[in-house]
Write a protein that holds these residues in place. Structure first.
Motif, PDB file in Angstrom:
ATOM      1  N   ALA A   5       0.845  -1.189   0.000  1.00  0.00           N
ATOM      2  CA  ALA A   5       0.000   0.000   0.000  1.00  0.00           C
ATOM      3  C   ALA A   5       0.880   1.239   0.000  1.00  0.00           C
ATOM      4  O   ALA A   5       1.914   1.273   0.670  1.00  0.00           O
ATOM      5  CB  ALA A   5      -0.908   0.005   1.220  1.00  0.00           C
ATOM      6  N   SER A   6       0.469   2.244  -0.735  1.00  0.00           N
ATOM      7  CA  SER A   6       1.232   3.486  -0.798  1.00  0.00           C
ATOM      8  C   SER A   6       0.294   4.655  -1.081  1.00  0.00           C
ATOM      9  O   SER A   6      -0.894   4.460  -1.362  1.00  0.00           O
ATOM     10  CB  SER A   6       2.294   3.394  -1.905  1.00  0.00           C
ATOM     11  N   GLY A   7       0.840   5.856  -0.984  1.00  0.00           N
ATOM     12  CA  GLY A   7       0.067   7.044  -1.312  1.00  0.00           C
ATOM     13  C   GLY A   7      -0.379   7.864  -0.131  1.00  0.00           C
ATOM     14  O   GLY A   7      -0.982   8.927  -0.293  1.00  0.00           O
ATOM     15  N   GLY A   8      -0.119   7.383   1.061  1.00  0.00           N
ATOM     16  CA  GLY A   8      -0.506   8.143   2.234  1.00  0.00           C
ATOM     17  C   GLY A   8       0.356   9.384   2.397  1.00  0.00           C
ATOM     18  O   GLY A   8       1.348   9.582   1.702  1.00  0.00           O
ATOM     19  N   GLY A   9      -0.033  10.214   3.327  1.00  0.00           N
ATOM     20  CA  GLY A   9       0.718  11.432   3.579  1.00  0.00           C
ATOM     21  C   GLY A   9      -0.056  12.396   4.442  1.00  0.00           C
ATOM     22  O   GLY A   9      -1.077  12.038   5.032  1.00  0.00           O
ATOM     23  N   LEU A  10       0.446  13.603   4.499  1.00  0.00           N
ATOM     24  CA  LEU A  10      -0.185  14.667   5.282  1.00  0.00           C
ATOM     25  C   LEU A  10      -0.965  15.577   4.335  1.00  0.00           C
ATOM     26  O   LEU A  10      -0.425  16.047   3.332  1.00  0.00           O
ATOM     27  CB  LEU A  10       0.876  15.470   6.023  1.00  0.00           C
ATOM     28  N   VAL A  11      -2.211  15.819   4.669  1.00  0.00           N
ATOM     29  CA  VAL A  11      -3.055  16.661   3.830  1.00  0.00           C
ATOM     30  C   VAL A  11      -3.972  17.481   4.725  1.00  0.00           C
ATOM     31  O   VAL A  11      -4.321  17.043   5.839  1.00  0.00           O
ATOM     32  CB  VAL A  11      -3.879  15.795   2.844  1.00  0.00           C
ATOM     33  N   GLN A  12      -4.326  18.654   4.268  1.00  0.00           N
ATOM     34  CA  GLN A  12      -5.256  19.485   5.032  1.00  0.00           C
ATOM     35  C   GLN A  12      -6.687  19.003   4.853  1.00  0.00           C
ATOM     36  O   GLN A  12      -7.034  18.389   3.826  1.00  0.00           O
ATOM     37  CB  GLN A  12      -5.148  20.938   4.575  1.00  0.00           C
ATOM     38  N   GLY A  15      -8.874  18.285   1.553  1.00  0.00           N
ATOM     39  CA  GLY A  15      -8.007  17.859   0.470  1.00  0.00           C
ATOM     40  C   GLY A  15      -8.285  16.440   0.024  1.00  0.00           C
ATOM     41  O   GLY A  15      -9.221  15.789   0.489  1.00  0.00           O
ATOM     42  N   SER A  16      -7.420  15.970  -0.880  1.00  0.00           N
ATOM     43  CA  SER A  16      -7.590  14.647  -1.472  1.00  0.00           C
ATOM     44  C   SER A  16      -6.276  13.874  -1.456  1.00  0.00           C
ATOM     45  O   SER A  16      -5.195  14.460  -1.485  1.00  0.00           O
ATOM     46  CB  SER A  16      -8.064  14.775  -2.921  1.00  0.00           C
ATOM     47  N   LEU A  17      -6.416  12.574  -1.447  1.00  0.00           N
ATOM     48  CA  LEU A  17      -5.290  11.656  -1.608  1.00  0.00           C
ATOM     49  C   LEU A  17      -5.788  10.456  -2.386  1.00  0.00           C
ATOM     50  O   LEU A  17      -6.966  10.096  -2.303  1.00  0.00           O
ATOM     51  CB  LEU A  17      -4.728  11.189  -0.268  1.00  0.00           C
ATOM     52  N   ARG A  18      -4.857   9.812  -3.099  1.00  0.00           N
ATOM     53  CA  ARG A  18      -5.196   8.545  -3.736  1.00  0.00           C
ATOM     54  C   ARG A  18      -4.225   7.480  -3.242  1.00  0.00           C
ATOM     55  O   ARG A  18      -3.013   7.596  -3.430  1.00  0.00           O
ATOM     56  CB  ARG A  18      -5.133   8.633  -5.259  1.00  0.00           C
ATOM     57  N   LEU A  19      -4.773   6.474  -2.618  1.00  0.00           N
ATOM     58  CA  LEU A  19      -3.978   5.353  -2.159  1.00  0.00           C
ATOM     59  C   LEU A  19      -3.932   4.286  -3.243  1.00  0.00           C
ATOM     60  O   LEU A  19      -4.900   4.097  -3.981  1.00  0.00           O
ATOM     61  CB  LEU A  19      -4.577   4.763  -0.886  1.00  0.00           C
ATOM     62  N   SER A  20      -2.803   3.600  -3.299  1.00  0.00           N
ATOM     63  CA  SER A  20      -2.624   2.512  -4.246  1.00  0.00           C
ATOM     64  C   SER A  20      -2.269   1.238  -3.495  1.00  0.00           C
ATOM     65  O   SER A  20      -1.622   1.288  -2.443  1.00  0.00           O
ATOM     66  CB  SER A  20      -1.505   2.827  -5.242  1.00  0.00           C
ATOM     67  N   CYS A  21      -2.674   0.133  -4.058  1.00  0.00           N
ATOM     68  CA  CYS A  21      -2.346  -1.174  -3.489  1.00  0.00           C
ATOM     69  C   CYS A  21      -1.954  -2.081  -4.637  1.00  0.00           C
ATOM     70  O   CYS A  21      -2.801  -2.455  -5.455  1.00  0.00           O
ATOM     71  CB  CYS A  21      -3.542  -1.738  -2.740  1.00  0.00           C
ATOM     72  N   SER A  22      -0.689  -2.426  -4.693  1.00  0.00           N
ATOM     73  CA  SER A  22      -0.208  -3.339  -5.720  1.00  0.00           C
ATOM     74  C   SER A  22       0.105  -4.682  -5.096  1.00  0.00           C
ATOM     75  O   SER A  22       0.365  -4.772  -3.900  1.00  0.00           O
ATOM     76  CB  SER A  22       1.037  -2.768  -6.412  1.00  0.00           C
ATOM     77  N   TYR A  94      -5.045   0.127   5.256  1.00  0.00           N
ATOM     78  CA  TYR A  94      -4.575  -1.176   4.811  1.00  0.00           C
ATOM     79  C   TYR A  94      -5.426  -1.668   3.641  1.00  0.00           C
ATOM     80  O   TYR A  94      -6.645  -1.550   3.668  1.00  0.00           O
ATOM     81  CB  TYR A  94      -4.680  -2.196   5.935  1.00  0.00           C
ATOM     82  N   CYS A  95      -4.746  -2.248   2.661  1.00  0.00           N
ATOM     83  CA  CYS A  95      -5.491  -2.956   1.625  1.00  0.00           C
ATOM     84  C   CYS A  95      -5.397  -4.444   1.918  1.00  0.00           C
ATOM     85  O   CYS A  95      -4.462  -4.904   2.584  1.00  0.00           O
ATOM     86  CB  CYS A  95      -4.958  -2.650   0.227  1.00  0.00           C
ATOM     87  N   GLY A 116       0.240  -1.258   5.232  1.00  0.00           N
ATOM     88  CA  GLY A 116      -0.418  -0.040   5.714  1.00  0.00           C
ATOM     89  C   GLY A 116       0.304   1.222   5.272  1.00  0.00           C
ATOM     90  O   GLY A 116       1.525   1.251   5.129  1.00  0.00           O
ATOM     91  N   THR A 117      -0.476   2.255   5.044  1.00  0.00           N
ATOM     92  CA  THR A 117       0.082   3.558   4.696  1.00  0.00           C
ATOM     93  C   THR A 117      -0.637   4.621   5.530  1.00  0.00           C
ATOM     94  O   THR A 117      -1.863   4.585   5.670  1.00  0.00           O
ATOM     95  CB  THR A 117      -0.062   3.833   3.181  1.00  0.00           C
ATOM     96  N   LEU A 118       0.120   5.517   6.109  1.00  0.00           N
ATOM     97  CA  LEU A 118      -0.428   6.477   7.061  1.00  0.00           C
ATOM     98  C   LEU A 118      -1.012   7.685   6.340  1.00  0.00           C
ATOM     99  O   LEU A 118      -0.344   8.324   5.514  1.00  0.00           O
ATOM    100  CB  LEU A 118       0.666   6.936   8.029  1.00  0.00           C
ATOM    101  N   VAL A 119      -2.231   8.004   6.695  1.00  0.00           N
ATOM    102  CA  VAL A 119      -2.907   9.203   6.212  1.00  0.00           C
ATOM    103  C   VAL A 119      -3.154  10.107   7.407  1.00  0.00           C
ATOM    104  O   VAL A 119      -3.788   9.686   8.380  1.00  0.00           O
ATOM    105  CB  VAL A 119      -4.237   8.854   5.518  1.00  0.00           C
ATOM    106  N   THR A 120      -2.657  11.317   7.322  1.00  0.00           N
ATOM    107  CA  THR A 120      -2.856  12.288   8.390  1.00  0.00           C
ATOM    108  C   THR A 120      -3.551  13.511   7.808  1.00  0.00           C
ATOM    109  O   THR A 120      -3.045  14.125   6.863  1.00  0.00           O
ATOM    110  CB  THR A 120      -1.517  12.715   9.012  1.00  0.00           C
TER     111      THR A 120
END
Length: 123
Positions: A5-12, A15-22, A94-95, A116-120
């Protein structure tokens, strides 16, 4: 089998984020796939899932209308587009790849999990 899983991060907030799971070692389109999340001090909770066919999707009430699950079979990757993010969406996401082909909101019905990827989401 490994899910990444990837694509997490810090966003206000807002906002938007796109997570990916390969995946490697498993064809994601052959099974139902789900996204779950776990906030600090809380249990892991269901976010979204869709069936093997992609014809059936399900979302947690808390994300309905804001999150969209999708899949790119050629890339063996599943996505979670998250829009209008709220501070309460902060969690590790988590995917997971299911044991079967139909949708499920139950973590125990998923055989393989990404790290897992952290989204804040900040206010």
């Amino acid at each position: 089998v490994q899910l990444q899983a990837s694509g997490g991060g810090l966003v206000q907030a807002g906002g938007s984020l796109r997570l990916s799971c390969s995946a490697s070692g498993r064809t994601l389109s052959s099974y139902a796939v789900g996204w779950f999340r776990q906030a600090p001090g809380k249990e892991r909770e269901f976010v979204s899932t869709f069936s093997r066919s992609g014809m059936t999707t399900r979302y947690a009430d808390s994300v309905k209308g804001r999150f969209t699950i999708s899949r790119d079979n050629a890339k063996n990757t599943v996505y979670l587009q998250m829009n209008s993010l709220k501070t309460e969406d902060t969690a590790v996401y988590y995917c997971a790849s299911s044991r079967g082909m139909t949708v499920s909101t139950i973590p125990g019905e998923y055989a393989y999990w990404g790290q897992g990827t952290l989204v804040t989401v900040s206010s």
